[in-house]
Design a protein around this motif. Structure first.
Motif, short mmCIF file in Angstrom:
data_model
loop_
_atom_site.label_atom_id
_atom_site.label_comp_id
_atom_site.label_asym_id
_atom_site.label_seq_id
_atom_site.Cartn_x
_atom_site.Cartn_y
_atom_site.Cartn_z
N ARG A 54 0.81 -1.23 0.00
CA ARG A 54 0.00 0.00 0.00
C ARG A 54 0.83 1.27 0.00
O ARG A 54 0.35 2.32 -0.38
CB ARG A 54 -0.92 0.03 1.23
N GLN A 251 -7.71 8.02 2.12
CA GLN A 251 -8.21 7.97 0.74
C GLN A 251 -8.41 9.38 0.16
O GLN A 251 -8.18 9.59 -1.03
CB GLN A 251 -9.51 7.18 0.68
N ASN A 288 4.09 8.30 -0.47
CA ASN A 288 3.55 6.97 -0.68
C ASN A 288 3.97 6.54 -2.09
O ASN A 288 3.79 7.29 -3.04
CB ASN A 288 2.02 7.13 -0.61
C1 LIG Z 1 -3.25 5.13 4.11
C2 LIG Z 1 -3.50 4.20 2.93
C3 LIG Z 1 -2.25 3.37 2.67
C4 LIG Z 1 -4.63 3.24 3.32
O1 LIG Z 1 -4.93 2.42 2.22
P1 LIG Z 1 -6.43 2.27 1.75
O2 LIG Z 1 -6.44 1.32 0.65
O3 LIG Z 1 -6.98 3.64 1.49
O4 LIG Z 1 -7.06 1.66 3.05
P2 LIG Z 1 -8.58 1.62 3.48
O5 LIG Z 1 -8.70 2.45 4.71
O6 LIG Z 1 -9.51 1.92 2.34
O7 LIG Z 1 -8.74 0.11 3.83
C5 LIG Z 1 -8.67 -0.89 2.82
C6 LIG Z 1 -8.56 -2.24 3.49
O8 LIG Z 1 -7.30 -2.33 4.17
C7 LIG Z 1 -7.52 -2.59 5.55
N1 LIG Z 1 -6.52 -1.84 6.31
C8 LIG Z 1 -6.55 -0.54 6.67
N2 LIG Z 1 -5.45 -0.23 7.35
C9 LIG Z 1 -4.70 -1.34 7.40
C10 LIG Z 1 -3.46 -1.65 7.97
N3 LIG Z 1 -2.72 -0.75 8.59
N4 LIG Z 1 -3.00 -2.91 7.81
C11 LIG Z 1 -3.70 -3.86 7.17
N5 LIG Z 1 -4.89 -3.62 6.62
C12 LIG Z 1 -5.39 -2.39 6.74
C13 LIG Z 1 -8.92 -2.12 5.85
O9 LIG Z 1 -9.47 -2.79 6.93
C14 LIG Z 1 -9.63 -2.46 4.56
O10 LIG Z 1 -9.93 -3.83 4.56
P3 LIG Z 1 -11.28 -4.40 3.86
O11 LIG Z 1 -11.13 -4.08 2.39
O12 LIG Z 1 -11.23 -5.84 4.15
O13 LIG Z 1 -12.39 -3.63 4.51
C15 LIG Z 1 -3.91 4.97 1.66
O14 LIG Z 1 -5.16 5.58 1.83
C16 LIG Z 1 -2.91 6.01 1.32
O15 LIG Z 1 -1.83 5.69 0.89
N6 LIG Z 1 -3.27 7.32 1.45
C17 LIG Z 1 -2.39 8.43 1.21
C18 LIG Z 1 -1.66 8.70 2.48
C19 LIG Z 1 -0.53 9.65 2.30
O16 LIG Z 1 0.16 9.65 1.32
N7 LIG Z 1 -0.33 10.47 3.32
C20 LIG Z 1 0.72 11.38 3.35
C21 LIG Z 1 0.35 12.64 2.69
S1 LIG Z 1 1.57 13.80 2.96
#
Ligand SMILES: CC(C)(COP(=O)(O)OP(=O)(O)OC[C@H]1O[C@@H](n2cnc3c(N)ncnc32)[C@H](O)[C@@H]1OP(=O)(O)O)[C@@H](O)C(=O)NCCC(=O)NCCS
Length: 360
Positions: A54, A251, A288
Motif C-alpha cells: 500500500r 483515501q 507513498n
Molecule cells: C493510508 C492508505 C495506505 C490506506 O490504504 P487504503 O487502501 O486507502 O485503506 P482503506 O482504509 O480503504 O482500507 C482498505 C482495506 O485495508 C484494511 N486496512 C486498513 N489499514 C490497514 C493496515 N494498517 N494494515 C492492514 N490492513 C489495513 C482495511 O481494513 C480495509 O480492509 P477491507 O477491504 O477488508 O475492509 C492509503 O489511503 C494512502 O496511501 N493514502 C495516502 C496517504 C498519504 O500519502 N499520506 C501522506 C500525505 S503527505
C-alpha cells in the motif's frame, strides 16, 4: 523650492540582489533507529506485505526520545554547507520548514542558527507541512534575487514520531523522522525555476492534529484541578495521546494527490521553459510509492528518468522527504551533480509547491 521637503517625496532605494539564485549544497540526516514493518505490526493489526504493497515502505527511521528537530537539522545543515563551500557565518538567513517543532514559540530556526554558528542571521520557521521545503526553496530564491539575503539555509525537518499515534491503523506505518537541508545562493545562470504553488483550505481536515493544543491544555488543567477525568471523546479523541496526534483521511489525501498534483508538476516543467525529456530526476514528496507511480503515469515521464524512491527505507518524513531523497540520489550517483530535478511537495493544509531546480 524653499521650505521643508514634504513627507513622502524622498526617493526610496530598493534592495538589489543577485541576477540568479541556485542550489549550492544539499545534506541529509537520518536518525539511527530503524523501525521495521514487523515492529509496526506489534503496535497495530497489519502485515509487512500490506504496508509494502500500500505504501512502498519497508522500514523507516525514528529519532530517539531526546533528539530534537534542532539536533537533526544541525546534522543535515553541516554537509549542505560543506558542499556549498561556505561557512555558517556567511548565511544571511535560516528557514526551517517543519510541523513538529514542539514549541509554539520561539521558532526552531533561531536556535538552529545559533547552534550552527550562523550568528545574527535572520531565522524563522514556516508551516506548510510536506510542501514546506519547496516553499522554503521558493522564498530563499526570491530573497537572494531580491537582495534581502546572500546565502540562505533551508531545512526541512520533522520528528513525526512525536505526533504519531502508534495505535492508529490508518497512519502508524507511514510517518517517520529526519532532516534535509539546502543552501541557496547567488549563481551565474538560473538555478531555480519558477515555483507553482497553492492551497486548498477546504480540505484542511484531511491531515490534521486531532485536537488543538489549547483545548488539550484546558482539558488537562481541568482534570488536574478538579480530579474529574477529562471528556476526551467530546473533544474528538479517545484519550490525551490520541488528542495530541495526527489524523489522516488516507483515501481523501490519496485521491487529491494523484489527481491534482500531476498538473501542478506539469506547470512547473513548463514554467521552467523545459520539457520532461530535459529532466535528470523526478523528486516528488515521499508520501507513498503508489502516489509517486500514479504521478509518473499522468506526467508521461520518459521511462529512463530516475525517480526518488527513498520512502522505501526512510518512510514519509513530510518537509524533510524531498531534500533527503535528493541527497540520496546524488550520493548514490543516481543523478548527476548539475542535473535538472523536478521537485513537488504536497500535504497538510492542503498545501503544495513545485519547481525545477538545478542540483548542486
Ligand atoms: C493510508 C492508505 C495506505 C490506506 O490504504 P487504503 O487502501 O486507502 O485503506 P482503506 O482504509 O480503504 O482500507 C482498505 C482495506 O485495508 C484494511 N486496512 C486498513 N489499514 C490497514 C493496515 N494498517 N494494515 C492492514 N490492513 C489495513 C482495511 O481494513 C480495509 O480492509 P477491507 O477491504 O477488508 O475492509 C492509503 O489511503 C494512502 O496511501 N493514502 C495516502 C496517504 C498519504 O500519502 N499520506 C501522506 C500525505 S503527505
Amino acid at each position: 523650492m524653499s521650505g521643508p521637503v514634504p513627507k513622502g517625496t524622498g526617493m526610496l532605494q530598493s534592495s538589489v540582489g543577485a541576477r540568479y539564485a541556485g542550489m549550492l549544497g544539499i545534506g541529509g540526516y537520518r536518525p539511527e533507529r530503524v523501525v521495521t514493518n514487523d515492529e509496526v505490526c506489534t503496535w497495530i493489526d497489519s502485515s509487512d506485505t500490506w504496508i509494502r504493497e500500500r505504501t512502498g515502505i519497508i522500514s523507516r527511521r525514528w529519532a530517539s526520545e531526546e533528539q530534537t528537530i534542532v539536533d537533526m537539522a544541525a546534522e543535515a545543515a553541516a554537509p549542505a554547507l560543506e558542499m556549498a563551500g561556505i561557512t555558517a557565518d556567511q548565511l544571511s538567513a535560516v528557514i526551517v520548514a517543519t510541523v513538529t517543532h514542539t514549541m509554539q514559540t520561539p521558532a526552531a530556526a533561531p536556535m538552529l542558527a545559533t547552534r550552527i554558528g550562523a550568528k545574527d542571521a535572520a531565522a524563522f520557521d514556516i508551516s506548510a507541512a510536506c510542501a514546506g521545503y519547496c516553499h522554503g526553496v521558493s522564498l530563499a530564491s526570491d530573497m537572494v534575487r531580491g537582495g534581502s539575503a546572500e546565502y540562505v539555509l533551508v531545512v526541512g525537518v520533522e520528528k513525526l514520531s512525536d505526533i504519531t499515534d502508534k495505535r492508529d491503523r490508518g497512519s502508524a506505518f507511514i510517518f517517520a523522522d529526519g532532516a534535509g537541508a539546502a543552501v541557496i545562493g547567488p549563481t551565474d545562470t538560473p538555478g531555480i525555476g519558477p515555483t507553482v504553488w497553492g492551497s486548498d483550505g477546504e480540505k484542511w481536515e484531511a491531515i490534521s492534529q486531532r485536537v488543538p493544543w489549547d483545548r488539550i491544555v484546558a482539558l488537562q488543567l481541568q482534570e488536574a484541578t478538579t480530579g474529574e477525568p477529562a471528556d476526551w471523546v467530546a473533544a474528538g479523541a479517545m484519550d490525551a495521546t490520541e488528542a495530541s496526534t495526527l489524523k489522516m483521511a488516507g483515501q481523501t489525501v490519496f485521491r487529491w494527490a494523484v489527481w491534482s498534483m500531476a498538473p501542478v508538476a506539469q506547470q512547473a516543467i513548463e514554467a521552467a521553459g523545459i520539457t520532461a525529456s530535459d529532466l535528470d530526476a523526478f523528486v516528488p514528496h515521499q508520501a507513498n510509492m503508489r502516489i509517486t507511480d500514479a504521478m509518473i503515469k499522468q506526467l508521461k515521464l520518459p521511462a529512463d528518468i530516475p525517480v526518488a524512491r527513498d520512502i522505501a527505507e526512510t518512510g514519509n518524513t513530510s518537509a524533510a522527504s524531498i531534500p533527503l531523497a535528493t541527497e540520496r540520489m546524488l550520493r548514490e550517483g543516481e543523478v548527476p551533480h548539475g542535473g535538472l530535478a523536478l521537485q513537488i511537495g504536497f500535504g497538510a493544509g492542503l498545501a503544495y509547491a513545485a519547481q525545477v531546480v538545478r542540483l548542486p
